[in-house]
Design an enzyme around this catalytic site. Structure first.
Site, PDB file in Angstrom:
ATOM      1  N   LYS A  42      53.863  29.584  45.392  1.00  0.00           N
ATOM      2  CA  LYS A  42      54.812  28.464  45.324  1.00  0.00           C
ATOM      3  C   LYS A  42      54.677  27.602  44.070  1.00  0.00           C
ATOM      4  CE  LYS A  42      52.411  24.930  47.968  1.00  0.00           C
ATOM      5  NZ  LYS A  42      51.902  24.739  49.328  1.00  0.00           N
TER       6      LYS A  42
ATOM      7  N   ARG B 103      50.101  17.018  59.237  1.00  0.00           N
ATOM      8  CA  ARG B 103      51.338  17.499  58.640  1.00  0.00           C
ATOM      9  C   ARG B 103      51.929  18.426  59.702  1.00  0.00           C
ATOM     10  NH1 ARG B 103      51.767  20.476  52.827  1.00  0.00           N
ATOM     11  NH2 ARG B 103      51.653  22.294  54.178  1.00  0.00           N
TER      12      ARG B 103
END
Ligand SMILES: *Cc1c(COP(=O)(O)O)cnc(C)c1O
Length: 353
Positions: free
Chosen positions: A36, A131
């Site tokens: 990413k 998260r």
């Protein structure tokens, strides 16, 4: 060659990946190689696969689609929970996705049936970083439901720490994930092929003295690309930290006073200049700035010091004035700088093998 440009040293990135594959392999852990920070670069992806990662991991479906267009056929995991609006694209291009929402997994199942495909699901468990993740007490019920959905294969469970709250992976939370995997497997009468303990922040734990339990996968990006573990930003033993170099061109070079003059106010980014007077010194401006990357993540060459930056300028001082038009190379040391440089339309890429 155009500047600014990012020189991507594929050989060094490959060395890092191969070393981690070998070391973690010795502990029964395979690697999901995360691309990413490279905007899903197919060149980097190929190097990771050649080094022996088990599959690729990407956070964005657009990048996964680009990897497919570039001819990458390896297994790819979408490592951010799929958007409900994108489930069809996820099933079409990704083999596996990390999930926490039943409504999304039901959507994946529905479109997988429509497309005549099967999609792998890894359920993410919340272990304190706050998260993504299903609360541990709720995982059993979700897993039972997922295991029954058509065209969905429950590949395993995982967790993600150290991203939002900086919670370190340790013996305790990893043992909790392990125990959860073992009890789910027993109850569902299956064996998970993915028990994913986390990201580069797990390396201290994974390469430490204690056993790794049932955990058999780590999703690694930063450690492979920059050679660092993100908890204390220490270099991982034996890894190279010079995988990426940012090259920029000098557009002004003059001897100037070190102390600004006039009435001092905030600069463009809200900082106030410190009034040090070190006499006259050589200084240069490079044509790169915050529109291109985060200058805090750059390491200047020997003898050069970064004085500051604005949207389009990087100001440095050196022992002597560099010639206008000369290029200067900085080591990219920060994940934020890498991410920004790889995604900036102004920074070109040059792959070195
Ligand atoms: C970004 C990310 C990773 C990779 O993290 P690194 O610190 O770059 O190794 C792994 N898992 C998830 C869910 C991520 O978002």
């Amino acid at each position: 060659m155009t500047a600014p440009r990012l020189e991507i040293h594929l050989d060094r990135i490959g060395q890092n990946a191969a070393l981690l594959v070998e070391r973690l392999g010795g502990r029964g852990i395979q690697i999901t190689g995360v691309t990413k920070a490279t905007l899903g670069s197919p060149e980097v992806a190929r190097v990771l696969l050649e080094a022996g990662v088990a599959r690729l991991g990407e956070s964005r479906i657009d990048n996964i689609e680009a990897l497919r267009r570039a001819g990458i056929t390896a297994e790819i995991t979408l490592i951010r929970s799929p958007m409900l609006s994108q489930v069809a694209r996820v099933v079409a291009s990704a083999d596996v996705s990390l999930n926490t929402e039943m409504v999304v997994i039901e959507g994946l199942s529905r479109v997988a049936a429509e497309q005549g495909r099967s999609h792998g699901v890894v359920l993410m468990v919340e272990l304190g970083d706050l998260r993504e993740g299903i609360m541990p007490d709720d995982v059993d019920a979700v897993a039972r439901h997922v295991a029954e959905l058509p065209n969905i294969v429950l590949r395993g469970i995982g967790t993600n720490l150290a991203c939002h709250s900086g919670i370190a992976p340790d013996a305790q939370n990893m043992a909790e994930l392990s125990a959860l995997a073992i009890s789910l497997e027993a109850r569902l009468g299956t064996t998970f092929d993915i028990v994913s303990g986390g990201n580069s922040a797990n390396l201290n734990w994974a390469l430490g003295d204690e056993g790794v339990g049932r955990i058999n996968d780590l999703r690694l990006g930063e450690s492979i690309l920059l050679g660092r573990e993100p908890l204390d930003r220490r270099t991982v033993d034996g890894l190279r930290t010079d995988g990426f170099t940012l090259v920029a061109e000098v557009i002004e070079s003059k001897v100037k006073p070190t102390r600004p003059w006039g009435e001092v106010h905030q600069n463009a980014f809200g900082a106030v200049a410190s009034p040090h007077d070190l006499g006259d010194a050589p200084r240069a401006i490079l044509a790169v700035g915050r529109q291109d990357l985060d200058p805090a993540g750059l390491v200047p060459p020997e003898g050069v010091e970064i004085l500051g930056s604005s949207s389009d300028h990087l100001i440095v001082t050196a022992a002597a004035c560099p010639a206008v038009g000369r290029e200067m190379a900085f080591r990219v040391d920060g994940y934020g700088a890498l991410l920004a440089a790889m995604t900036s339309p102004f920074v070109s890429r040059s792959y070195q093998r």
